[in-house]
Scaffold this active site. Sequence first.
Site, PDB file in Angstrom:
ATOM      1  N   GLY A 104       0.855  -1.239  -0.023  1.00 47.33           N
ATOM      2  CA  GLY A 104      -0.068   0.008  -0.144  1.00 47.33           C
ATOM      3  C   GLY A 104       0.912   1.220  -0.021  1.00 47.33           C
ATOM      4  N   ASP A 325       0.637  -0.255  13.035  1.00 45.49           N
ATOM      5  CA  ASP A 325       0.755  -1.482  12.452  1.00 45.49           C
ATOM      6  C   ASP A 325       0.958  -2.570  13.709  1.00 45.49           C
ATOM      7  OD1 ASP A 325       0.668  -0.603   9.853  1.00 45.49           O
ATOM      8  OD2 ASP A 325       2.685   0.140   9.837  1.00 45.49           O
TER       9      ASP A 325
HETATM   10  C1  S3P Z   1       2.917   3.744   6.331  1.00 44.08           C
HETATM   11  C2  S3P Z   1       1.874   4.238   6.865  1.00 44.08           C
HETATM   12  C3  S3P Z   1       0.870   3.720   7.429  1.00 44.08           C
HETATM   13  C4  S3P Z   1       1.202   2.123   7.744  1.00 44.08           C
HETATM   14  C5  S3P Z   1       1.755   1.425   6.741  1.00 44.08           C
HETATM   15  C6  S3P Z   1       3.040   2.376   6.380  1.00 44.08           C
HETATM   16  C7  S3P Z   1       3.868   4.629   5.535  1.00 44.08           C
HETATM   17  O1  S3P Z   1      -0.457   3.564   6.488  1.00 44.08           O
HETATM   18  O2  S3P Z   1       0.009   1.257   8.268  1.00 44.08           O
HETATM   19  O3  S3P Z   1       2.436   0.104   6.963  1.00 44.08           O
HETATM   20  O4  S3P Z   1       5.001   4.142   5.314  1.00 44.08           O
HETATM   21  O5  S3P Z   1       3.523   5.865   5.319  1.00 44.08           O
HETATM   22  P1  S3P Z   1      -1.748   4.671   6.739  1.00 44.08           P
HETATM   23  O6  S3P Z   1      -1.051   5.735   5.904  1.00 44.08           O
HETATM   24  O7  S3P Z   1      -2.637   4.116   5.757  1.00 44.08           O
HETATM   25  O8  S3P Z   1      -2.054   4.722   7.982  1.00 44.08           O
END
Ligand code: S3P
Length: 445
Positions: A104, A325
């Site tokens: 993601g 996380d």
């Molecule tokens: C992350 C932000 C978080 C986290 C993901 C890594 C990042 O997600 O859960 O594992 O590296 O910016 P969200 O921005 O959706 O909260």
Amino acid sequence: MSDATRGRTRQDWIAAPGRSLRGEVRVPGDKSVSHRAVMLGALAEGVTEIHGFLEGEDTRATARIFSQLGVRIETPEATRCTVHGVGLHGLQGTDAALDCGNAGTGMRLLAGVLAGQAFDSVLVGDASLSKRPMRRVTEPLATMGARIRTGTDGVPPLQITGGQALHGIDYALPVASAQVKSAVLLAGLYADGETIVREPHPTRDYTERMLAAFGWPIEFGPGIARLGGGHRLRATRVDVPADFSSAAYFLVAASVVPGSELRLAAVGMNPRRTGLLQALRLMGADIREENPCDNGGEPVADLVVRHAPLHGIEVPEALVPDMIDEFPALFVAAACASGTTVVRGAAELRVKESDRIASMAAGLRTLGIAIRETPDGAVIEGGRFGGGSIDSHGDHRIAMSFAVAAQLAGGEVRINDIANVATSFPGFVELATGVGLGIAAPSAS
Ligand code: S3P
């Protein structure tokens, strides 16, 4: 579906109580920092050396995408990465889809970068990523002038039309998300005027810190970041700290397995990441910080954790973004604690690599724990684990959390579909079994 998972053999773990955890563990490099280091290194002028790089599948997918876009990237050793930057406007388009795999972070941050390019691109992901919400990034990017089409219901693939003139926006994030903040800031590099992002709660600020380290003028503080377009990124050395999120499994395991005393070496201690440490301490955990120092601008410390009886707590909502996380691991700690633990204000868990509230609730129930789901959290009663078969839903953090739970199980725990552990924590089984966890090496099922 992404190439990364097509045709992959399904793998399971068999986990059962091992021995008390003893010794020292050095977990791999931080995933968030590694993604950003490749991205900014690619867009910089000059050669960026990344030390402590996470050689996981997620970060490799990001590196592969920049290679497809014409950036030379070498990995002279597993944890080093050399990125030959092409400058802000030096990426070359490709007709091939860009495969973010399970990541993601990769997809959302890349959406910001690619929105500002002269060429079109298509971002795809694996089965899990293909279900995750992308409007949270495409909507603010569209306000900046980007043209991005999502699949039905706002999920990947993302079809990005290049050649758009972007302009800065002043954006108040509806949910606390470092990924969304970062996507908007990265698009802001290509925008006319000023881009401002305001957060409802401060989130990890690696993009801001790293932009500053690469020489981009940026102002930021807790909950706000502001930059203008039209500058240059200059290559630099990046030292990636060990990933607190990977250390989390060992913090919980050594806290709950009697007789344990474990040292976690040089763990990244950015305060926007260490909410679990505070939550575990509120539960009675015995975790000491030793040898604090600065690793290329990031605080790191050794963490020495000893077994201690835990008790349930109401997890303070203010900690949620700083441990977003770590909830799967926290749920396991709560199930091992005496009394009740209440989690609220964590609805974001429902849109991670799996619905982590549902995945944890189902698995803990299988092991005999009383847990009630709420829309934005759960109420967990401490108890005793039996054995059983757990579906990880292909979610790395669910798989590793149940490997920890199995250390106190009354029977064998089979954890299904663990291949995605390699997205964030290659070598988890070897490290974990080396200090005493009982996990059988993955076998084809
Ligand atoms: C992350 C932000 C978080 C986290 C993901 C890594 C990042 O997600 O859960 O594992 O590296 O910016 P969200 O921005 O959706 O909260």
